[in-house]
Enzyme design. Structure first.
Site, short mmCIF file in Angstrom:
data_model
loop_
_atom_site.label_atom_id
_atom_site.label_comp_id
_atom_site.label_asym_id
_atom_site.label_seq_id
_atom_site.Cartn_x
_atom_site.Cartn_y
_atom_site.Cartn_z
N VAL A 6 90.00 37.05 8.50
CA VAL A 6 90.69 35.99 9.27
C VAL A 6 90.32 34.59 8.85
O VAL A 6 89.23 34.54 8.54
CB VAL A 6 90.37 36.14 10.93
CG1 VAL A 6 90.76 35.08 11.98
CG2 VAL A 6 90.29 37.67 11.46
N ARG A 7 91.47 33.63 9.02
CA ARG A 7 91.19 32.37 8.46
C ARG A 7 90.31 31.73 9.54
O ARG A 7 90.54 30.84 10.39
CB ARG A 7 92.55 31.54 8.41
CG ARG A 7 93.21 31.87 7.16
CD ARG A 7 94.31 30.90 6.70
NE ARG A 7 95.43 30.94 8.07
CZ ARG A 7 96.11 31.90 8.35
NH1 ARG A 7 96.37 32.76 7.65
NH2 ARG A 7 97.13 31.81 9.46
N THR A 8 88.89 31.40 9.21
CA THR A 8 87.77 30.91 10.03
C THR A 8 87.02 30.32 9.12
O THR A 8 87.02 30.64 7.92
CB THR A 8 87.04 31.93 10.97
OG1 THR A 8 86.44 32.70 10.37
CG2 THR A 8 88.27 32.70 11.98
N ASN A 13 80.58 38.23 20.36
CA ASN A 13 81.84 37.69 19.29
C ASN A 13 80.84 36.88 18.22
O ASN A 13 81.12 37.17 17.08
CB ASN A 13 82.68 36.97 19.76
CG ASN A 13 83.19 36.19 18.46
OD1 ASN A 13 83.89 36.58 17.85
ND2 ASN A 13 82.97 35.01 18.38
N SER A 33 82.82 44.72 12.10
CA SER A 33 83.49 44.33 10.94
C SER A 33 83.61 45.84 10.18
O SER A 33 83.02 46.41 10.33
CB SER A 33 82.53 43.51 10.04
OG SER A 33 83.21 43.35 8.71
N ASP A 36 71.74 29.99 22.32
CA ASP A 36 71.43 30.24 21.04
C ASP A 36 71.01 31.99 21.11
O ASP A 36 70.24 32.21 21.86
CB ASP A 36 70.35 29.52 20.35
CG ASP A 36 70.07 30.34 19.02
OD1 ASP A 36 70.43 31.20 18.61
OD2 ASP A 36 69.52 29.50 18.13
N ILE A 37 72.06 32.87 21.06
CA ILE A 37 72.01 34.17 21.13
C ILE A 37 70.70 34.91 20.59
O ILE A 37 70.50 36.00 20.96
CB ILE A 37 73.22 34.87 20.82
CG1 ILE A 37 73.50 34.75 19.44
CG2 ILE A 37 74.36 34.55 21.68
CD1 ILE A 37 74.58 35.90 18.85
N TYR A 68 74.97 41.60 6.22
CA TYR A 68 75.92 41.75 6.89
C TYR A 68 76.56 42.96 7.19
O TYR A 68 76.38 43.26 8.39
CB TYR A 68 76.85 40.74 6.27
CG TYR A 68 78.23 40.64 7.08
CD1 TYR A 68 78.21 39.49 8.16
CD2 TYR A 68 79.58 41.33 7.17
CE1 TYR A 68 79.42 39.65 9.23
CE2 TYR A 68 80.52 41.21 7.89
CZ TYR A 68 80.52 40.28 8.77
OH TYR A 68 81.60 40.09 9.72
N LYS A 86 76.24 45.05 10.80
CA LYS A 86 77.32 45.38 11.49
C LYS A 86 77.50 46.91 11.63
O LYS A 86 78.10 47.66 12.49
CB LYS A 86 78.66 44.69 10.84
CG LYS A 86 78.75 43.34 10.61
CD LYS A 86 79.11 42.76 12.25
CE LYS A 86 79.45 41.43 12.50
NZ LYS A 86 79.63 40.83 13.86
P1 NAP Z 1 82.97 31.76 12.44
O1 NAP Z 1 84.10 30.75 12.46
O2 NAP Z 1 81.77 31.44 11.62
O3 NAP Z 1 82.34 31.47 13.95
C1 NAP Z 1 81.04 32.10 14.37
C2 NAP Z 1 80.64 31.79 15.85
O4 NAP Z 1 79.43 32.53 16.17
C3 NAP Z 1 80.43 30.32 15.84
O5 NAP Z 1 80.92 29.99 17.11
C4 NAP Z 1 78.81 30.26 15.66
O6 NAP Z 1 78.45 29.04 16.58
C5 NAP Z 1 78.37 31.57 16.64
N1 NAP Z 1 77.18 31.70 16.37
C6 NAP Z 1 76.35 32.11 15.29
N2 NAP Z 1 75.19 32.52 15.40
C7 NAP Z 1 74.96 31.94 16.82
C8 NAP Z 1 73.56 31.77 17.44
N3 NAP Z 1 72.74 32.29 17.08
N4 NAP Z 1 74.09 31.68 18.86
C9 NAP Z 1 75.23 31.15 19.48
N5 NAP Z 1 76.34 31.23 18.62
C10 NAP Z 1 76.14 31.75 17.21
O7 NAP Z 1 83.18 33.07 12.44
P2 NAP Z 1 84.51 34.08 12.99
O8 NAP Z 1 85.30 34.35 11.78
O9 NAP Z 1 85.17 33.52 14.02
O10 NAP Z 1 83.75 35.28 13.22
C11 NAP Z 1 83.56 36.04 14.44
C12 NAP Z 1 82.95 37.07 14.68
O11 NAP Z 1 83.89 38.00 14.02
C13 NAP Z 1 81.71 37.52 13.81
O12 NAP Z 1 80.88 38.59 14.75
C14 NAP Z 1 82.00 38.21 12.57
O13 NAP Z 1 81.05 38.70 12.10
C15 NAP Z 1 83.27 38.88 13.03
N6 NAP Z 1 84.31 39.06 11.78
C16 NAP Z 1 84.89 37.99 11.20
C17 NAP Z 1 85.78 38.20 10.02
C18 NAP Z 1 86.70 37.29 9.50
O14 NAP Z 1 87.47 37.62 8.32
N7 NAP Z 1 86.49 35.88 9.81
C19 NAP Z 1 85.88 39.50 9.70
C20 NAP Z 1 85.50 40.68 10.36
C21 NAP Z 1 84.60 40.30 11.43
P3 NAP Z 1 77.94 27.81 15.59
O15 NAP Z 1 79.48 26.83 15.80
O16 NAP Z 1 77.10 27.11 16.51
O17 NAP Z 1 77.55 28.25 14.36
#
Ligand code: NAP
Length: 236
Positions: free
Chosen positions: A192-194, A90, A144, A63-64, A159, A163
């Site tokens: 991104v589609r997440t 990330n 971001s 847990d980061i 957020y 960032k």
């Molecule tokens: P996501 O699908 O919600 O994944 C987030 C990841 O971070 C998951 O693996 C989550 O783990 C992990 N995480 C969160 N808190 C944590 C903690 N305390 N300790 C360990 N792991 C933790 O999001 P994503 O879209 O892939 O985002 C990845 C990065 O890209 C993030 O930094 C986000 O801000 C950035 N970003 C995303 C977008 C977008 O459009 N998706 C746009 C700009 C920037 P759990 O599965 O355990 O929750």
């Protein structure tokens, strides 16, 4: 097939899903061995299993936002390797549902800062001794567009501020790590589609991972301390 990245070692936080999983896949395909960091044991192990066809990924539970577990992770890594080539900070959270800058609580601001800003700083600090032993060490901070001055959103206050502060940390880290030749970058993956980005986002996780993989494999010292999107420098 041998690649120039065989023997290189990367650590990616939030590797169990989304963009982090795609970054792990891309680095494995390039020839890296990857430490995949996730906080859920089941999800971390499942992700490592899914990636096994691409190369050697090792799950590390973390847990980061927990100081003591960051320390124990460094000890675990040091048992397996004497250097680290790439750190991808990330993992992140977007906790701003239904709040804006006039209603956001201190608790929520602290939560976002703690995970999105303080944890990447602390993990980088902890891993500097291993990064120093690489020939071309690189740190990629997943920021971001919401952290850019022109992209700050009043409807995503914690957020955006977390960032923006991560961008500031990238600049400061790059200055102090320059003498050690450790490059530090910030980047935006696009929308991104997440789970975080939602199903309407135009980019796939692999597309979102592209710039991170490019910086992790090709980034230069001259690019350190800068912000990127689509492999292109952007203003902070
Ligand atoms: P996501 O699908 O919600 O994944 C987030 C990841 O971070 C998951 O693996 C989550 O783990 C992990 N995480 C969160 N808190 C944590 C903690 N305390 N300790 C360990 N792991 C933790 O999001 P994503 O879209 O892939 O985002 C990845 C990065 O890209 C993030 O930094 C986000 O801000 C950035 N970003 C995303 C977008 C977008 O459009 N998706 C746009 C700009 C920037 P759990 O599965 O355990 O929750």
């Amino acid at each position: 097939m041998m690649t120039k990245f065989d023997g290189k070692i990367a650590l990616v936080t939030g590797g169990n899903r989304g963009i982090g999983f795609a970054i792990c896949k891309g680095l494995l395909k390039a020839g890296f061995d990857v430490f995949l960091v996730a906080r859920s044991v089941d999800e971390g192990q499942e992700a490592v299993q899914k990636l096994s066809e691409y190369g050697t990924a090792t799950f590390i539970q973390l847990d980061i936002s927990d100081d003591s577990s960051i320390k124990s992770v460094v000890e675990q890594i040091e048992k397996k390797t004497n250097k680290l080539d790439v750190l991808v900070n990330n993992a992140g959270i977007y906790p701003d549902e239904g709040v804006d800058i006039l209603t956001v609580s201190r608790e929520l601001l602290i939560r976002a800062m703690n995970t999105n800003t303080f944890s990447p700083i602390e993990l980088t600090q902890a891993l500097v001794p291993l990064l120093e032993k690489s020939q071309s060490p690189r740190v990629v901070n997943m920021s971001s567009g919401n952290g850019q001055i022109d992209g700050l959103s009043a409807n995503a206050p914690s957020y955006s501020l977390s960032k923006m502060a991560l961008n500031g940390a990238t600049i400061l880290l790059s200055r102090l790590l320059e003498p050690k030749k450790i490059a530090v970058y910030a980047m935006c993956p696009g929308w991104v589609r997440t789970d975080m980005g939602g199903e309407n986002a135009p980019r796939s996780p692999d597309e979102g991972a592209d710039t991170a993989i490019w910086l992790a494999t090709e980034g230069t010292m001259a690019q350190s301390g800068k912000f990127f999107r689509d492999r292109t420098e952007q203003p902070f």
